[in-house]
Scaffold this motif. Sequence first.
Motif, PDB file in Angstrom:
ATOM      1  N   ALA A  18       0.940  -1.216  -0.052  1.00 47.24           N
ATOM      2  CA  ALA A  18      -0.175   0.081   0.192  1.00 47.24           C
ATOM      3  C   ALA A  18       0.914   1.260   0.065  1.00 47.24           C
ATOM      4  N   SER A  19       2.093   1.124   0.390  1.00 49.80           N
ATOM      5  CA  SER A  19       2.942   2.473   0.733  1.00 49.80           C
ATOM      6  C   SER A  19       3.788   2.347  -0.347  1.00 49.80           C
ATOM      7  N   GLY A  20       3.679   1.597  -1.563  1.00 56.11           N
ATOM      8  CA  GLY A  20       4.361   1.453  -2.718  1.00 56.11           C
ATOM      9  C   GLY A  20       5.505   0.878  -2.797  1.00 56.11           C
ATOM     10  N   LYS A  21       5.801   0.168  -1.803  1.00 55.69           N
ATOM     11  CA  LYS A  21       7.267  -0.692  -1.943  1.00 55.69           C
ATOM     12  C   LYS A  21       6.889  -2.131  -2.584  1.00 55.69           C
ATOM     13  N   ASN A  43      16.695 -16.591   9.096  1.00 59.77           N
ATOM     14  CA  ASN A  43      16.621 -15.169   8.720  1.00 59.77           C
ATOM     15  C   ASN A  43      15.946 -15.028   7.264  1.00 59.77           C
ATOM     16  N   ALA A  44      15.853 -15.928   6.278  1.00 59.68           N
ATOM     17  CA  ALA A  44      15.272 -15.926   5.273  1.00 59.68           C
ATOM     18  C   ALA A  44      13.753 -16.510   5.100  1.00 59.68           C
ATOM     19  N   ARG A  45      13.066 -16.480   6.193  1.00 55.13           N
ATOM     20  CA  ARG A  45      11.877 -16.798   6.261  1.00 55.13           C
ATOM     21  C   ARG A  45      10.995 -15.946   5.802  1.00 55.13           C
ATOM     22  N   GLY A  46       9.693 -16.065   5.350  1.00 55.48           N
ATOM     23  CA  GLY A  46       8.656 -14.894   4.699  1.00 55.48           C
ATOM     24  C   GLY A  46       9.430 -14.097   3.678  1.00 55.48           C
ATOM     25  N   THR A  47       8.963 -12.802   3.520  1.00 59.26           N
ATOM     26  CA  THR A  47       9.102 -12.092   2.628  1.00 59.26           C
ATOM     27  C   THR A  47      10.009 -10.985   2.737  1.00 59.26           C
ATOM     28  N   THR A  48      10.359 -10.016   1.936  1.00 66.66           N
ATOM     29  CA  THR A  48      11.403  -8.960   2.109  1.00 66.66           C
ATOM     30  C   THR A  48      10.877  -7.880   1.082  1.00 66.66           C
ATOM     31  N   THR A  49      11.399  -6.658   1.166  1.00 68.06           N
ATOM     32  CA  THR A  49      10.932  -5.756   0.295  1.00 68.06           C
ATOM     33  C   THR A  49      12.212  -5.245  -0.583  1.00 68.06           C
ATOM     34  N   LEU A  50      12.235  -4.888  -1.699  1.00 64.90           N
ATOM     35  CA  LEU A  50      13.300  -4.771  -2.484  1.00 64.90           C
ATOM     36  C   LEU A  50      13.894  -3.311  -2.075  1.00 64.90           C
ATOM     37  N   SER A  51      15.109  -3.039  -2.511  1.00 63.00           N
ATOM     38  CA  SER A  51      15.830  -1.677  -2.333  1.00 63.00           C
ATOM     39  C   SER A  51      14.967  -0.894  -3.345  1.00 63.00           C
ATOM     40  N   GLU A  52      15.324   0.341  -3.274  1.00 61.28           N
ATOM     41  CA  GLU A  52      14.648   1.317  -4.121  1.00 61.28           C
ATOM     42  C   GLU A  52      15.051   1.135  -5.616  1.00 61.28           C
ATOM     43  N   ASP A  54      16.113  -1.184  -7.279  1.00 60.05           N
ATOM     44  CA  ASP A  54      15.445  -2.449  -7.889  1.00 60.05           C
ATOM     45  C   ASP A  54      13.997  -2.291  -7.849  1.00 60.05           C
ATOM     46  N   ALA A  55      13.376  -1.903  -6.911  1.00 60.22           N
ATOM     47  CA  ALA A  55      11.982  -1.707  -6.894  1.00 60.22           C
ATOM     48  C   ALA A  55      11.779  -0.665  -8.180  1.00 60.22           C
ATOM     49  N   LYS A  56      12.364   0.279  -8.779  1.00 59.00           N
ATOM     50  CA  LYS A  56      12.178   1.102  -9.742  1.00 59.00           C
ATOM     51  C   LYS A  56      12.169   0.307 -11.121  1.00 59.00           C
ATOM     52  N   ILE A  58      11.317  -2.970 -11.375  1.00 57.52           N
ATOM     53  CA  ILE A  58      10.163  -3.820 -11.296  1.00 57.52           C
ATOM     54  C   ILE A  58       8.884  -2.971 -11.568  1.00 57.52           C
ATOM     55  N   LYS A  59       8.746  -1.746 -10.952  1.00 58.02           N
ATOM     56  CA  LYS A  59       7.721  -0.994 -11.027  1.00 58.02           C
ATOM     57  C   LYS A  59       7.518  -0.698 -12.555  1.00 58.02           C
ATOM     58  N   SER A  60       8.478  -0.421 -13.371  1.00 59.70           N
ATOM     59  CA  SER A  60       8.189   0.073 -14.682  1.00 59.70           C
ATOM     60  C   SER A  60       7.967  -1.178 -15.637  1.00 59.70           C
ATOM     61  N   MET A  61       7.912  -2.583 -15.084  1.00 63.36           N
ATOM     62  CA  MET A  61       7.327  -3.727 -15.760  1.00 63.36           C
ATOM     63  C   MET A  61       5.879  -3.964 -15.300  1.00 63.36           C
ATOM     64  N   MET A  62       5.636  -3.360 -14.435  1.00 65.00           N
ATOM     65  CA  MET A  62       4.091  -3.601 -13.901  1.00 65.00           C
ATOM     66  C   MET A  62       3.457  -2.278 -14.003  1.00 65.00           C
ATOM     67  N   PRO A  63       2.963  -1.818 -15.157  1.00 71.24           N
ATOM     68  CA  PRO A  63       2.472  -0.310 -15.193  1.00 71.24           C
ATOM     69  C   PRO A  63       1.273  -0.095 -14.724  1.00 71.24           C
ATOM     70  N   TYR A  64       0.310  -1.267 -14.279  1.00 70.49           N
ATOM     71  CA  TYR A  64      -0.823  -0.972 -13.679  1.00 70.49           C
ATOM     72  C   TYR A  64      -0.748  -1.363 -12.286  1.00 70.49           C
ATOM     73  N   ALA A  65       0.198  -1.485 -11.705  1.00 71.74           N
ATOM     74  CA  ALA A  65       0.557  -1.954 -10.249  1.00 71.74           C
ATOM     75  C   ALA A  65       0.170  -0.561  -9.440  1.00 71.74           C
ATOM     76  N   ARG A  66      -0.615  -0.352  -8.377  1.00 67.33           N
ATOM     77  CA  ARG A  66      -0.770   0.977  -7.709  1.00 67.33           C
ATOM     78  C   ARG A  66       0.198   1.907  -8.055  1.00 67.33           C
TER      79      ARG A  66
END
Length: 66
Positions: A18-21, A43-52, A54-56, A58-66
């Motif tokens: 929701a915060s755009g990460k 330590n590798a359980r669950g999920t993580t957030t990408l660095s800014e 890398d996130a940039k 990925i977001k370019s490949m998902m144009p309709y993601a929030r």
Amino acid sequence: MPKMKTKSSCKKRFKITASGKVKTAQAGKQHGMIKRTNKFIRNARGTTTLSEPDAKIIKSMMPYAR
């Protein structure tokens, strides 16, 4: 203007919070668990957030993601 395409590999592997990460699974847990330390596995359980940077990408490949 035609619709923009979302990369199929990205929509399967990543979610946008929701915060755009960009949220993704922890890397390095598919095979070879024998050689990994218990600390690494814990330590590798669950999920993580990408660095800014890398996130940039990925977001370019998902144009309709929030």
